[in-house]
Design an enzyme around this catalytic site. Structure first.
Site, PDB file in Angstrom:
ATOM      1  N   ARG A   1      39.980 -65.168  14.276  1.00 39.21           N
ATOM      2  CA  ARG A   1      41.157 -65.969  14.672  1.00 39.21           C
ATOM      3  C   ARG A   1      42.008 -65.439  15.960  1.00 39.21           C
ATOM      4  O   ARG A   1      41.957 -66.278  16.852  1.00 39.21           O
ATOM      5  CB  ARG A   1      41.953 -65.705  13.508  1.00 39.21           C
ATOM      6  CG  ARG A   1      43.283 -66.742  13.216  1.00 39.21           C
ATOM      7  CD  ARG A   1      44.560 -66.425  14.017  1.00 39.21           C
ATOM      8  NE  ARG A   1      44.852 -64.932  13.759  1.00 39.21           N
ATOM      9  CZ  ARG A   1      45.949 -64.378  14.602  1.00 39.21           C
ATOM     10  NH1 ARG A   1      46.670 -65.347  15.339  1.00 39.21           N
ATOM     11  NH2 ARG A   1      46.537 -63.294  14.334  1.00 39.21           N
ATOM     12  N   ASP A   2      42.577 -64.304  15.959  1.00 42.73           N
ATOM     13  CA  ASP A   2      43.375 -63.973  17.293  1.00 42.73           C
ATOM     14  C   ASP A   2      42.599 -63.915  18.451  1.00 42.73           C
ATOM     15  O   ASP A   2      43.067 -64.162  19.450  1.00 42.73           O
ATOM     16  CB  ASP A   2      44.014 -62.573  16.791  1.00 42.73           C
ATOM     17  CG  ASP A   2      45.210 -62.315  17.715  1.00 42.73           C
ATOM     18  OD1 ASP A   2      45.168 -63.251  18.784  1.00 42.73           O
ATOM     19  OD2 ASP A   2      45.832 -61.807  17.597  1.00 42.73           O
TER      20      ASP A   2
ATOM     21  N   HIS B   1      49.472 -54.864  13.513  1.00 37.95           N
ATOM     22  CA  HIS B   1      48.695 -55.597  14.350  1.00 37.95           C
ATOM     23  C   HIS B   1      48.723 -55.307  15.778  1.00 37.95           C
ATOM     24  O   HIS B   1      50.003 -55.643  16.275  1.00 37.95           O
ATOM     25  CB  HIS B   1      49.012 -57.041  13.897  1.00 37.95           C
ATOM     26  CG  HIS B   1      48.053 -58.365  14.613  1.00 37.95           C
ATOM     27  ND1 HIS B   1      47.176 -58.752  14.282  1.00 37.95           N
ATOM     28  CD2 HIS B   1      48.158 -58.504  16.083  1.00 37.95           C
ATOM     29  CE1 HIS B   1      46.658 -59.363  15.207  1.00 37.95           C
ATOM     30  NE2 HIS B   1      47.554 -59.509  16.349  1.00 37.95           N
TER      31      HIS B   1
ATOM     32  N   HIS C   1      48.273 -55.279  19.955  1.00 41.04           N
ATOM     33  CA  HIS C   1      47.718 -55.609  21.224  1.00 41.04           C
ATOM     34  C   HIS C   1      47.727 -54.199  21.985  1.00 41.04           C
ATOM     35  O   HIS C   1      48.176 -53.255  21.601  1.00 41.04           O
ATOM     36  CB  HIS C   1      48.311 -56.636  21.774  1.00 41.04           C
ATOM     37  CG  HIS C   1      47.926 -58.100  20.953  1.00 41.04           C
ATOM     38  ND1 HIS C   1      47.232 -58.875  21.360  1.00 41.04           N
ATOM     39  CD2 HIS C   1      48.364 -58.278  19.759  1.00 41.04           C
ATOM     40  CE1 HIS C   1      47.030 -60.054  20.287  1.00 41.04           C
ATOM     41  NE2 HIS C   1      47.854 -59.707  19.189  1.00 41.04           N
TER      42      HIS C   1
ATOM     43  N   CYS D   1      48.098 -64.433  22.388  1.00 42.30           N
ATOM     44  CA  CYS D   1      48.595 -65.465  21.952  1.00 42.30           C
ATOM     45  C   CYS D   1      48.906 -66.549  22.949  1.00 42.30           C
ATOM     46  O   CYS D   1      49.811 -66.232  23.902  1.00 42.30           O
ATOM     47  CB  CYS D   1      50.021 -65.156  21.196  1.00 42.30           C
ATOM     48  SG  CYS D   1      51.199 -66.307  20.584  1.00 42.30           S
TER      49      CYS D   1
ATOM     50  N   ASN E   1      43.687 -57.811  21.734  1.00 37.00           N
ATOM     51  CA  ASN E   1      43.742 -56.942  20.719  1.00 37.00           C
ATOM     52  C   ASN E   1      43.370 -55.529  20.851  1.00 37.00           C
ATOM     53  O   ASN E   1      42.293 -55.410  21.671  1.00 37.00           O
ATOM     54  CB  ASN E   1      43.188 -57.388  19.672  1.00 37.00           C
ATOM     55  CG  ASN E   1      44.048 -58.435  18.792  1.00 37.00           C
ATOM     56  OD1 ASN E   1      44.823 -58.382  18.220  1.00 37.00           O
ATOM     57  ND2 ASN E   1      43.419 -59.892  19.179  1.00 37.00           N
TER      58      ASN E   1
END
Length: 285
Positions: free
Chosen positions: A11-12, A201, A203, A234, A243
């Site tokens: 996803r990310d 979460h 980065h 993002c 990430n």
């Protein structure tokens, strides 16, 4: 101690790459990560494919990724429409995401924080059968508004908690928050919600993400997101960095004597597959 890792590369990681990865290839990546011992995956994002074309085919991906037993796959949604799509696709675990800052909320979700939270809360109430996590973007720093006061983060946590959610993932979306800032905000929300479960979460703009992990573990946090290969960012947060890499996190935890259940060699194989998939993927037009 054992930590819980969720790999978010599907996803990310992929949402910020300038290519379109076919659902079949995303499923193959998921299978390779599971073969390496990853037991939690964020598999898909049910967002508007016109805004994030890399996430098109979320239904097909969710249907094909490994699930069952210890393997858990979640989906992400930014609004009630996304929640309903994810539920219709068979998602049993959904991360409902709101920003903690108004600037990012308007860029990412197209609405202010309050409206986004009200919309998501209504969808959560519709689906008591789903295990929801509240994902809070720009929990510490916003590319538009600067540092996010802990009180602003707490207001978002409060609203999700009133919707019945007890698990939270706080995102350093830009990857620039120093460990001490993350810990200060964590202390505020944990004191207000001592029965809730919080994770991070992260980065990794300045190479400090592992220091944040260490500080968080000392504070009792045991849930972390990461992305194989360090991919990610993002599209609606200028300056967002990749990430925290799963392989770096796993190696770091192993060096500390903290088990993860992940085979580092097999994880390297999965990362090699991701690189090959990205190299042959169709470019965005």
């Amino acid at each position: 101690m054992r930590v819980t890792l969720t790999d978010v590369v599907l996803r990310d990681g992929l949402q910020d790459e300038p290519v379109l990865v076919a659902p079949a290839d995303r499923i193959a990546i998921a299978e390779s990560l599971v073969a390496a011992g990853i037991r939690r995956l964020e598999a898909a994002s049910f967002v508007d494919p016109r805004r994030v074309p890399q996430m098109a085919g979320a239904e097909e991906v969710l249907a094909g990724v490994p699930r069952g037993g210890e393997v858990r796959c979640s989906a992400l949604a930014l609004n009630a429409r996304g929640v309903r799509r994810a539920v219709a696709a068979g998602a049993a675990e959904i991360t409902a995401v709101s920003s903690a800052s108004g600037g990012h909320s308007r860029a990412n979700a197209g609405r202010d924080v309050g409206s986004a939270l009200d919309d998501l809360a209504a969808a959560v109430a519709e689906h008591p059968e789903v295990a929801f996590t509240a994902g809070i973007a720009t929990a510490f720093v916003c590319p538009f508004d600067g540092d996010v006061p802990p009180e602003a983060l707490l207001a978002v946590v409060d609203r999700f908690a009133r919707a019945g959610i007890r698990r939270f993932g706080l995102a350093d979306t830009l990857g620039t928050a120093p460990p001490e800032q993350v810990l200060r905000s964590l202390e505020v929300v944990r004191q207000a919600h001592p029965d809730a479960e919080f994770g991070l979460h992260l980065h990794n703009a300045h190479g400090r993400a592992l220091s944040t992990v260490d500080a968080a573990i000392e504070a009792g946090i045991t849930r972390f997101d990461s992305a194989a290969g360090g991919y990610g960012g993002c599209p609606f947060a200028p300056g967002a960095h990749g990430n925290l890499a799963t392989e770096a996190l796993v190696a770091h935890l192993h060096a500390r004597g903290i088990p993860t259940g992940v085979d580092e060699r097999a994880l390297d194989d999965a990362i090699g597959l991701i690189a090959r998939v990205l190299a042959r993927a169709s470019p965005l037009t």
